[in-house]
Enzyme design. Structure first.
Site, PDB file in Angstrom:
ATOM      1  N   ASP A 183      -5.112 -16.803   8.177  1.00  0.00           N
ATOM      2  CA  ASP A 183      -5.111 -15.419   7.625  1.00  0.00           C
ATOM      3  C   ASP A 183      -6.228 -15.027   7.444  1.00  0.00           C
ATOM      4  OD1 ASP A 183      -4.824 -14.391   5.154  1.00  0.00           O
ATOM      5  OD2 ASP A 183      -2.826 -15.594   4.283  1.00  0.00           O
ATOM      6  N   HIS A 184      -6.058 -13.778   7.423  1.00  0.00           N
ATOM      7  CA  HIS A 184      -7.296 -12.932   7.193  1.00  0.00           C
ATOM      8  C   HIS A 184      -8.139 -13.180   5.963  1.00  0.00           C
ATOM      9  CE1 HIS A 184      -5.300  -9.552   6.216  1.00  0.00           C
ATOM     10  NE2 HIS A 184      -6.524  -8.759   5.380  1.00  0.00           N
ATOM     11  N   HIS A 246      -1.317 -14.254   2.070  1.00  0.00           N
ATOM     12  CA  HIS A 246      -2.423 -13.975   2.019  1.00  0.00           C
ATOM     13  C   HIS A 246      -2.380 -14.287   0.050  1.00  0.00           C
ATOM     14  CE1 HIS A 246      -2.641 -11.924   5.032  1.00  0.00           C
ATOM     15  NE2 HIS A 246      -2.063 -10.551   5.431  1.00  0.00           N
TER      16      HIS A 246
HETATM   17  C1  BG6 Z   1      -2.147  -7.383   6.478  1.00  0.00           C
HETATM   18  C2  BG6 Z   1      -1.306  -6.790   6.267  1.00  0.00           C
HETATM   19  O1  BG6 Z   1      -1.566  -8.655   6.574  1.00  0.00           O
HETATM   20  O2  BG6 Z   1      -3.091  -6.890   5.603  1.00  0.00           O
HETATM   21  C3  BG6 Z   1      -0.630  -4.806   5.917  1.00  0.00           C
HETATM   22  O3  BG6 Z   1      -0.064  -6.929   7.204  1.00  0.00           O
HETATM   23  C4  BG6 Z   1      -1.975  -5.078   4.039  1.00  0.00           C
HETATM   24  O4  BG6 Z   1       0.200  -4.488   5.191  1.00  0.00           O
HETATM   25  C5  BG6 Z   1      -3.557  -5.843   4.603  1.00  0.00           C
HETATM   26  O5  BG6 Z   1      -2.508  -3.939   4.522  1.00  0.00           O
HETATM   27  C6  BG6 Z   1      -4.458  -6.052   3.596  1.00  0.00           C
HETATM   28  O6  BG6 Z   1      -5.852  -6.271   3.929  1.00  0.00           O
HETATM   29  P1  BG6 Z   1      -6.401  -6.284   3.904  1.00  0.00           P
HETATM   30  O7  BG6 Z   1      -7.621  -7.007   4.371  1.00  0.00           O
HETATM   31  O8  BG6 Z   1      -7.109  -4.873   3.624  1.00  0.00           O
HETATM   32  O9  BG6 Z   1      -6.540  -6.171   2.327  1.00  0.00           O
END
Ligand code: BG6
Length: 509
Positions: A183-184, A246
């Protein structure tokens, strides 16, 4: 710095994630001199490319997306470690060829038979890829003398049942500690800092509970529409794309108890406990707790955005939500009676991720009539804002006396900013996660039970919506979701969700 040699095999290497995130993140690690001397990346995807064509694609990714800029000298070293082969994800012969190619690379580059397999593909091929990796002996439980790991991207399942099924499939082939579910958000510095902020300081934790906190708000707002991701997004929606993963992670880190130690199992045990304490929703009552909506046409950050239903790849009668707001309660001693309000959406008025801990009002409002505030009710003034992105930082809001002979009260803030304090912006999430996956630290990855309990709570909402759709269909009607104009803070129904409790959303400035 990683000393251990390793080959990173990226499935889906010709795709967007690889170009925008993975390759730039590896390049950034190279820039910081954190990669081993014989670092090797082998891209694998269906599109036929030569090594040189793949390097060209990677170069585009690095020039466009690397936060470290582009350095010709570094690029020359970095790019000669990139290789590519094409194959099919469900074809034994392709995987036999992969095994052969890995053997060659091992011999040429002395990579010690260490392989990290990164699944950056659509989820439909997670199962065939992992089955074939196991079948060809490239990764299995008995590969203990070598580094053999699987990193798996989201979406991990589309409901509880499919997530359980995928977990079962993976665990039939590999050990849990070989599986790195990404989960990034957990790779973001500011997200990791939630734990340091809470448990590395003595002054916040004593008031981090029902005795002092009125409620918690978690907002993940994005300004862009879904762009050209309609095909994927229309099947996922905001709940699967953002909330289940997230936002549940942000919730778990905010609500969890202190871990016994700062290690992978203890931290994740406490996160699981927090998630298990989320009150299970009765699908019949979904409307009392959850609001969903779709964007209509509008302008966000100067860009014209069409209505969601008119976006490419979206079913014109779609009931997929581009916005979701969820009120939930955490039934444990710390949080009993403290609502958590979560919201996320596309095409909103600002791009911001933040957690607001809103503290209770003082027992007696001595200065209430002296506050110039358009709200008839005096809202609590003490809010601790953990700003995850952008302008990463932490802010504490409180009331102060404006200088002068009269007692005039004004809302002011104490601010901490990452860039001011540390002289640089926090690094990219994927850098940290790739490093940890190679080093074998699972703390920032999702454990099996964590993903399942998150899905269990979310599937209840999905079931509630399914029931509504079935009811509408039985009555011969088509369900239509509430709308919000692109470029606003979301539908009025979401404001009402909080207004019913005498509260309002803290929209970031
Ligand atoms: C991704 C989603 O996991 O996270 C995207 O699939 C979203 O829809 C993105 O835009 C948001 O990531 P960050 O790091 O830009 O907040």
């Amino acid at each position: 710095r990683i000393e251990q040699p390793v080959v990173i095999v990226v499935f889906g290497a010709s795709g967007d994630l690889s170009k925008r995130k993975l390759i730039p993140a590896l390049y950034q690690l190279a820039y910081q001199n954190l990669l081993p001397a014989n670092f090797t990346l082998l891209g694998f995807a269906r599109t036929p490319y030569t090594d040189d064509e793949f390097r060209e694609l990677a170069r585009e990714g690095v020039t466009q997306y690397s936060t470290a800029g582009f350095d010709e000298h570094l690029w020359r070293w970095f790019s000669q470690n990139l290789f590519y082969m094409s194959g099919n994800y469900d074809d034994l012969e392709s995987f036999q060829a992969l095994a052969k190619r890995l053997e060659e690379l091992d011999a040429e580059r002395n990579t010690g038979g260490n392989y990290l397999f990164y699944l950056a593909t659509p989820p439909s091929v997670f199962k065939p890829i992992t089955s074939l990796i196991a079948e060809t002996g490239l990764c299995c439980r008995t590969s203990a003398d070598h580094l053999r790991r699987i990193v798996i991207e989201k979406p991990f399942g589309h409901d509880l049942e499919s997530a359980k099924d995928l977990n079962q499939h993976l665990l039939n082939l590999f050990d849990e500690d070989q599986i790195y579910r990404i989960d990034h958000y957990l790779g973001k510095e500011t997200v990791q800092n939630i734990l340091v902020f809470r448990f590395g300081n003595g002054i916040f934790e004593p008031i981090w509970n029902r005795n002092y906190v009125d409620h918690v708000q978690i907002t993940v707002a994005e300004t862009l529409g879904i762009g050209d991701r309609g095909g994927y997004y229309d099947k996922a929606g905001a709940i699967r794309d953002m909330l289940q993963n997230h936002m549940m992670q942000l919730l778990a880190l905010t609500a969890m108890e202190p871990p016994v130690a700062f290690d992978a199992e203890d931290v994740r045990d406490q996160k699981v406990n927090a998630l298990r304490s989320i009150r299970p929703l009765d699908p019949e009552e979904v409307d009392q707790w959850v609001v969903r909506a779709q964007y209509g046409p509008g302008v966000s950050e100067g860009q014209e955005i069409p209505a969601y239903l008119e976006e490419k790849g979206v079913d014109p009668h779609s009931t997929t939500e581009t916005y979701v707001a969820w009120k939930t309660e955490i039934d444990n001693w710390r949080w009993n009676g403290v609502p958590f309000y979560l919201r996320t959406g596309k095409a909103l008025a600002g791009k911001v991720t933040e957690i607001n801990i809103v503290f209770r009002k003082p027992p007696l409002m001595l200065f209430a009539n002296l506050i110039a505030n358009p709200n008839t009710q005096v809202p609590p003034s003490n809010v601790l804002t953990l700003r995850i992105q952008p302008d990463e930082g932490i802010r504490l809001t409180f009331d102060a006396k404006r200088p002068g002979p009269a007692v005039n009260v004004e809302r002011v803030a104490m601010d901490f900013s990452y860039s001011e304090s540390f002289g640089k912006d926090p690094g990219d999430a994927y850098e940290r996660l790739l490093l940890d996956a190679i080093l074998g630290d699972t703390t920032l990855f999702i454990r099996r039970d964590e993903i399942e309990v998150a899905w269990e709570r979310i599937t209840r909402i999905l079931n509630g919506w399914k029931m509504q759709e079935e009811k509408a269909a039985q009555a011969g009607k088509r369900l239509r979701l509430p709308r919000y104009a692109a470029g606003t803070w979301g539908p009025k129904e979401a404001d009402e969700l909080l207004a019913r409790d005498g509260r309002y959303w803290r929209n970031p400035h």
